[in-house]
Design a protein around this motif. Structure first.
Motif, short mmCIF file in Angstrom:
data_model
loop_
_atom_site.label_atom_id
_atom_site.label_comp_id
_atom_site.label_asym_id
_atom_site.label_seq_id
_atom_site.Cartn_x
_atom_site.Cartn_y
_atom_site.Cartn_z
N MET A 46 8.50 0.76 4.16
CA MET A 46 9.71 0.92 3.36
C MET A 46 9.56 2.16 2.49
SD MET A 46 9.03 -2.23 0.70
CE MET A 46 7.42 -2.38 -0.12
N ARG A 47 10.63 2.51 1.81
CA ARG A 47 10.61 3.66 0.92
C ARG A 47 9.60 3.44 -0.20
NH1 ARG A 47 15.67 4.96 -3.12
NH2 ARG A 47 14.49 6.16 -4.68
N LEU A 48 8.85 4.49 -0.53
CA LEU A 48 7.88 4.43 -1.62
C LEU A 48 8.56 4.75 -2.94
CD1 LEU A 48 4.87 4.32 -2.58
CD2 LEU A 48 4.81 6.80 -2.18
N PHE A 95 0.83 -1.20 0.00
CA PHE A 95 0.00 0.00 0.00
C PHE A 95 0.87 1.25 0.00
CE2 PHE A 95 -2.36 -3.34 2.12
CZ PHE A 95 -3.65 -3.20 1.65
N LYS A 96 0.31 2.32 -0.52
CA LYS A 96 0.94 3.63 -0.41
C LYS A 96 0.37 4.34 0.82
CE LYS A 96 1.35 8.12 -2.72
NZ LYS A 96 1.01 8.93 -3.91
N ARG A 97 1.26 4.88 1.65
CA ARG A 97 0.83 5.68 2.81
C ARG A 97 1.72 6.91 2.87
NH1 ARG A 97 2.82 6.15 8.13
NH2 ARG A 97 1.31 7.17 9.50
N GLY A 98 1.18 8.04 2.39
CA GLY A 98 1.99 9.25 2.36
C GLY A 98 3.20 9.05 1.47
N GLN A 99 4.39 9.27 2.04
CA GLN A 99 5.63 9.14 1.29
C GLN A 99 6.35 7.82 1.57
OE1 GLN A 99 6.50 11.40 -1.14
NE2 GLN A 99 4.42 12.07 -0.62
N GLU A 100 5.62 6.86 2.12
CA GLU A 100 6.21 5.54 2.34
C GLU A 100 5.26 4.46 1.85
OE1 GLU A 100 6.88 5.02 6.52
OE2 GLU A 100 4.76 5.10 7.04
N GLY A 125 15.85 5.30 -15.51
CA GLY A 125 17.07 5.89 -16.05
C GLY A 125 18.26 5.01 -15.70
N SER A 126 19.25 5.58 -15.06
CA SER A 126 20.45 4.83 -14.69
C SER A 126 20.40 4.30 -13.26
CB SER A 126 21.70 5.72 -14.85
OG SER A 126 21.59 6.86 -14.00
N GLU A 127 19.28 4.54 -12.56
CA GLU A 127 19.15 4.10 -11.17
C GLU A 127 18.45 2.75 -11.11
OE1 GLU A 127 17.33 5.68 -6.89
OE2 GLU A 127 16.50 6.43 -8.78
N LEU A 128 19.02 1.81 -10.38
CA LEU A 128 18.40 0.50 -10.20
C LEU A 128 18.27 0.19 -8.71
CD1 LEU A 128 18.65 -2.67 -12.19
CD2 LEU A 128 19.15 -2.83 -9.75
N LEU A 129 17.11 -0.37 -8.33
CA LEU A 129 16.80 -0.63 -6.94
C LEU A 129 16.43 -2.09 -6.73
CD1 LEU A 129 14.49 2.49 -6.33
CD2 LEU A 129 16.94 2.30 -5.85
N PHE A 130 16.84 -2.64 -5.59
CA PHE A 130 16.46 -3.99 -5.18
C PHE A 130 15.24 -3.88 -4.26
CE2 PHE A 130 20.67 -4.64 -6.63
CZ PHE A 130 20.91 -5.99 -6.79
N ILE A 131 14.20 -4.67 -4.56
CA ILE A 131 13.02 -4.70 -3.71
C ILE A 131 12.82 -6.13 -3.19
CG2 ILE A 131 11.96 -2.75 -4.89
CD1 ILE A 131 10.07 -4.75 -6.28
N ASP A 132 11.73 -6.37 -2.46
CA ASP A 132 11.46 -7.67 -1.82
C ASP A 132 12.63 -8.10 -0.95
OD1 ASP A 132 9.00 -7.78 -3.02
OD2 ASP A 132 9.66 -9.01 -4.70
#
Length: 613
Positions: free
Chosen positions: A83-85, A27-32, A145-152
């Motif tokens: 976690m970060r949104l 879920f989205k909650r504000g900025q997280e 773009g050039s940014e890659l993020l790991f989730i889960d």
């Protein structure tokens, strides 16, 4: 849904749902973001509590758990974490293996190489922090773009806490048959194997154990026996980019890993040298290794002479750029290409080109729609604007601007028929059209805010969609103003939806769903008549036939596929199929097929062919 974060009672609403996986809803909650497990248990709680003190050692590109989320029971239980949104145009890395995405986004081999060098450095840091990703796959890496993020990240393995899941296409064959949940089973070398598979697939659009072997049919069997696409008896898939797109040194690295069984840390220095060796093709603009005498992209195009010799095929359009959008209805075709930095609209009637309009500067990742003489442009996910452009008279004229809603904070929802634009606004599905040069709309259906998905039959204006209410899906058909609920078979426990589309015929429709269950992807096909009665339901394992998912042509009880062996017609009820071998030389697996006149249109990102079968 009521939860507790830092002792504060919080209510999560359905409209804030971002996504649903096999184990949790986000879920989205504000900025997280808030991740809530479908089946919370003591083992998950223990692992989360042990992980939280370690997350500061992970790089910022790892989206780690931040705070525990509790339920409101007398003895509160940990049911998830914050976690970060991720907002904006973050995309799953699986899109890099999509020809359409590569065409619309403009991302190329050079950018992908740089992206994976960054990914490799992050993976090293994760290992240095004492963790192993384990289930490293194309759905838990996100990029912009050039940014890659790991989730889960909560599934990462560390200390005595295992990564209990694995994805079939990416897990190291050395771990086939291992009970991943019993104890920690992954090692860093297994992450690097998954990394190598992801890199190979992103560069070439093929799995290293893709293609066809005459005797060993399953990908997992070939992986176990090290029968990669480098083996002489494996037929390389036509949808993929040529192996010559790799340098000799990088190809040798992949051959060592996938044919000879090498393991270890992937040599990122070789990837860096490969990126440095790329030069731009003067014709198609794509990068390729300097050691190649000619561009591998251009070398694999179907020669015009081959098409000229094919009595059953005719090229209607070939572009030096990329085809990024299209509509094909009755005897008219409209196609948008990105050519030399411009968006260009082509119109064809029958088998003849009747118009070419240079619209505007090409917009990467834009989404288009067509109705009447107008085109619709959604510039990107970060904007809710829809621009309506009049293309009559051989030039592009802006007529009006409107907007639409999101599905799950990720996808702008709009669709078009030949007559109208459908969009979401203030809790309703709106139908709009131009009348006497004025924009006129009416509300035709109440929708679920933020959780409505739909597809429109462009010819007959039937609409199929679903409302997502937490982790449940309600499917419906809107036919001549009447809403009919569709009894779509529910997903199994742990199964989750990756992608869906709908195909329409005169008297029926086919819902296609790409899902994943226990790390294995599959296709669900559900056929309905126009009264909402389920005619046929089946689960298919041959996902390559449905790549991309919307590539097939449908008539009641029948599908037509584009394959490397030519067009195949398959009866849905009997599974009987007919191959049309005369189409083999002009058709590739992955081509999109459309019924047109007395034949078919076959479309890919560079050409449009009319053929008879």
């Amino acid at each position: 849904m009521d939860i507790v974060i830092d002792g504060q009672k919080i209510t999560l609403n359905n409209q804030d749902t971002i996504g649903i996986g096999g184990e949790a809803t986000v879920f989205k909650r504000g900025q997280e973001a808030v991740k809530i497990y479908l089946k919370p248990d003591v083992q998950r709680e223990q692992k989360l509590r042990a992980m939280l003190p370690k997350t500061p050692t992970l790089p910022s590109t790892v989206i780690s758990p931040q705070k525990l989320v509790l339920n409101q029971k007398r003895n509160p239980q940990v049911i998830g974490f914050t976690m970060r949104l991720l907002e904006g145009e973050y995309t799953e890395i699986r899109q890099l293996a999509s020809r359409k995405y590569r065409a619309t986004s403009g991302i190329n081999t050079q950018a992908i190489s740089q992206l994976f060098m960054t990914t490799g450095e992050t993976l090293r840091q994760i290992h240095q922090a004492g963790m192993v990703v384990g289930d490293l796959n194309d759905l838990n890496l996100m990029f912009k773009g050039s940014e890659l993020l790991f989730i889960d990240v909560d599934s990462f393995q560390f200390e005595q806490y295992p990564c209990a899941v694995g994805t079939e296409a990416f897990i190291d064959p050395l771990l086939y048959g291992v009970d991943l949940g019993a104890k920690p089973a992954f090692q860093p070398i297994h992450d690097w194997y998954s990394f190598a598979v992801l890199l190979f697939k992103s560069l070439l659009l093929s799995h290293p154990y893709g293609g066809v072997h005459p005797h060993v049919k399953l990908l997992t069997q070939r992986a176990h026996q090290k029968m990669s696409v480098f083996c002489a008896d494996v037929i390389y898939p036509k949808i993929a980019y040529s192996l010559d797109l790799l340098s000799d040194d990088l190809a040798n690295v992949f051959d060592q890993w996938f044919t000879q069984g090498h393991r270890g840390e992937f040599p990122l220095d070789q990837l860096q040298l490969y990126a440095a060796s790329l030069r731009k093709c003067a014709f198609c603009g794509e990068p390729y290794p300097m050691q190649r005498a000619r561009c591998p992209h251009c070398a694999t195009l179907i020669p015009a002479a081959t098409l000229a010799q094919a009595s059953n095929a005719r090229t209607l359009l070939r572009t030096t750029g990329k085809i990024v959008a299209w509509t094909i209805v009755d005897h008219e075709i409209r196609v948008i290409c990105h050519e030399d930095g411009k968006a260009v609209l082509y119109t064809l009637t029958g088998e003849r080109q009747t118009g070419r309009v240079e619209l505007f500067n090409a917009i990467p990742n834009a989404t288009y729609g067509f109705f009447d003489r107008y085109i619709i442009i959604s510039p990107n996910i970060e904007s809710d604007d829809l621009f309506i452009i009049d293309t009559d008279g051989g030039k592009a004229i802006g007529k009006t601007k409107t907007s639409t809603g999101l599905y799950g904070n990720r996808e702008r929802v709009f669709a078009t028929s030949t007559k109208a634009l459908y969009r979401l606004s203030n809790g309703y599905l709106m139908r709009g059209e131009m009348r006497f040069d004025q924009w006129v709309e009416q509300a035709i259906l109440a929708i679920v805010e933020g959780q409505t998905w739909l597809r429109v039959d462009p010819k007959r204006e039937r609409i199929v969609g679903y409302f997502r209410i937490f982790n449940q899906y309600t499917y419906w058909l809107l036919n001549q103003g009447e809403r009919i609920d569709l009894a779509v078979p529910e997903l199994m426990s742990g199964e989750f939806l990756i992608e869906a589309t709908v195909k329409f015929s005169e008297s029926s429709l086919l819902l296609l769903r790409l899902t994943q269950l226990n790390g294995v992807e599959q296709i669900r096909l559900d056929e309905f008549n126009l009264h909402g009665n389920l005619l046929n339901s089946q689960i298919r394992q041959e996902i390559d036939l449905f790549n991309p998912l919307d590539s097939v042509t449908y008539a009641t009880h029948q599908l037509l596929f584009a394959t490397d062996q030519g067009v195949i017609k398959q009866h849905l009820l009997t599974q009987q199929q007919t191959t049309f071998p005369q189409t083999e030389k002009v058709i590739h697996g992955g081509d999109r097929l459309f019924a047109y006149g007395q034949g078919l249109i076959a479309l890919n990102e560079q050409r449009l062919i009319y053929l008879t079968v």
